[in-house]
Design a protein around this motif. Sequence first.
Motif, mmCIF file in Angstrom:
data_model
loop_
_atom_site.group_PDB
_atom_site.id
_atom_site.type_symbol
_atom_site.label_atom_id
_atom_site.label_comp_id
_atom_site.label_asym_id
_atom_site.label_seq_id
_atom_site.Cartn_x
_atom_site.Cartn_y
_atom_site.Cartn_z
ATOM 1 N N SER A 1 0.839 -1.181 0.000
ATOM 2 C CA SER A 1 0.000 0.000 0.000
ATOM 3 C C SER A 1 0.884 1.244 0.000
ATOM 4 O O SER A 1 1.842 1.339 0.756
ATOM 5 N N ILE A 2 0.553 2.169 -0.851
ATOM 6 C CA ILE A 2 1.286 3.426 -0.927
ATOM 7 C C ILE A 2 0.320 4.530 -0.532
ATOM 8 O O ILE A 2 -0.798 4.590 -1.036
ATOM 9 N N GLY A 3 0.739 5.364 0.375
ATOM 10 C CA GLY A 3 -0.132 6.438 0.830
ATOM 11 C C GLY A 3 0.665 7.679 1.138
ATOM 12 O O GLY A 3 1.845 7.776 0.791
ATOM 13 N N PRO A 4 0.027 8.624 1.801
ATOM 14 C CA PRO A 4 0.733 9.853 2.150
ATOM 15 C C PRO A 4 2.037 9.542 2.888
ATOM 16 O O PRO A 4 2.079 8.683 3.760
ATOM 17 N N GLY A 5 3.082 10.218 2.498
ATOM 18 C CA GLY A 5 4.376 10.007 3.144
ATOM 19 C C GLY A 5 5.101 8.759 2.684
ATOM 20 O O GLY A 5 6.024 8.297 3.344
ATOM 21 N N SER A 6 4.693 8.199 1.541
ATOM 22 C CA SER A 6 5.324 6.967 1.046
ATOM 23 C C SER A 6 6.698 7.203 0.459
ATOM 24 O O SER A 6 7.393 6.251 0.141
ATOM 25 N N GLY A 7 7.070 8.439 0.274
ATOM 26 C CA GLY A 7 8.403 8.722 -0.224
ATOM 27 C C GLY A 7 8.377 9.516 -1.511
ATOM 28 O O GLY A 7 7.335 9.940 -1.999
ATOM 29 N N SER A 8 9.558 9.667 -2.060
ATOM 30 C CA SER A 8 9.724 10.413 -3.302
ATOM 31 C C SER A 8 9.161 9.600 -4.470
ATOM 32 O O SER A 8 8.951 8.386 -4.342
ATOM 33 N N PRO A 9 8.943 10.241 -5.611
ATOM 34 C CA PRO A 9 8.497 9.473 -6.786
ATOM 35 C C PRO A 9 9.438 8.320 -7.130
ATOM 36 O O PRO A 9 8.980 7.251 -7.533
ATOM 37 N N GLN A 10 10.733 8.512 -6.934
ATOM 38 C CA GLN A 10 11.700 7.443 -7.213
ATOM 39 C C GLN A 10 11.516 6.269 -6.255
ATOM 40 O O GLN A 10 11.615 5.110 -6.651
ATOM 41 N N GLU A 11 11.260 6.570 -4.988
ATOM 42 C CA GLU A 11 11.041 5.501 -4.007
ATOM 43 C C GLU A 11 9.743 4.753 -4.304
ATOM 44 O O GLU A 11 9.682 3.523 -4.170
ATOM 45 N N ILE A 12 8.731 5.489 -4.721
ATOM 46 C CA ILE A 12 7.463 4.853 -5.093
ATOM 47 C C ILE A 12 7.672 3.959 -6.304
ATOM 48 O O ILE A 12 7.194 2.818 -6.335
ATOM 49 N N ARG A 13 8.398 4.448 -7.310
ATOM 50 C CA ARG A 13 8.682 3.639 -8.499
ATOM 51 C C ARG A 13 9.420 2.362 -8.119
ATOM 52 O O ARG A 13 9.082 1.273 -8.587
ATOM 53 N N VAL A 46 -1.943 12.292 -6.538
ATOM 54 C CA VAL A 46 -2.075 10.972 -7.160
ATOM 55 C C VAL A 46 -1.169 10.857 -8.388
ATOM 56 O O VAL A 46 -0.633 9.783 -8.676
ATOM 57 N N LEU A 47 -0.981 11.950 -9.088
ATOM 58 C CA LEU A 47 -0.205 11.939 -10.326
ATOM 59 C C LEU A 47 1.189 11.325 -10.176
ATOM 60 O O LEU A 47 1.588 10.524 -11.033
ATOM 61 N N PRO A 48 1.952 11.621 -9.121
ATOM 62 C CA PRO A 48 3.275 10.987 -8.996
ATOM 63 C C PRO A 48 3.205 9.457 -8.904
ATOM 64 O O PRO A 48 4.089 8.760 -9.400
ATOM 65 N N VAL A 49 2.140 8.940 -8.308
ATOM 66 C CA VAL A 49 1.977 7.481 -8.221
ATOM 67 C C VAL A 49 1.696 6.905 -9.602
ATOM 68 O O VAL A 49 2.274 5.894 -9.999
ATOM 69 N N LEU A 50 0.820 7.567 -10.358
ATOM 70 C CA LEU A 50 0.515 7.106 -11.719
ATOM 71 C C LEU A 50 1.763 7.158 -12.599
ATOM 72 O O LEU A 50 2.043 6.218 -13.345
ATOM 73 N N THR A 51 2.504 8.236 -12.493
ATOM 74 C CA THR A 51 3.735 8.394 -13.274
ATOM 75 C C THR A 51 4.758 7.328 -12.894
ATOM 76 O O THR A 51 5.377 6.712 -13.762
ATOM 77 N N ALA A 52 4.921 7.099 -11.600
ATOM 78 C CA ALA A 52 5.871 6.079 -11.130
ATOM 79 C C ALA A 52 5.472 4.699 -11.629
ATOM 80 O O ALA A 52 6.331 3.896 -12.015
ATOM 81 N N ALA A 53 4.185 4.422 -11.654
ATOM 82 C CA ALA A 53 3.713 3.121 -12.131
ATOM 83 C C ALA A 53 4.062 2.915 -13.594
ATOM 84 O O ALA A 53 4.549 1.847 -13.980
ATOM 85 N N VAL A 54 3.833 3.926 -14.406
ATOM 86 C CA VAL A 54 4.170 3.829 -15.837
ATOM 87 C C VAL A 54 5.678 3.648 -16.001
ATOM 88 O O VAL A 54 6.130 2.802 -16.782
#
Length: 70
Positions: A1-13, A46-54
């Motif tokens: 699960s990724i939520g608020p405070g999950s980290g930078s876009p790189q960490e999420i990716r 939400v956009l950084p999560v979508l971008t990281a996923a792609v």
Amino acid sequence: SIGPGSGSPQEIRRAIEAVLKSVPKERRKDFFLVVRADRRVHFKDVLPVLTAAVQAGVSKMRITAVLEAR
């Protein structure tokens, strides 16, 4: 699960990449990411999560946005 405070876009990716790598290759075509947000979450968050996923290689996503309180 990724939520608020999950980290930078790189960490999420990297987190998404790790999950994707754990899926057997023959099942990856069936893999999809579920993104859920309610009316309190701004799209800019939400956009950084979508971008990281792609960027991680996710090609399918299910996106749910709850717009009204029940």
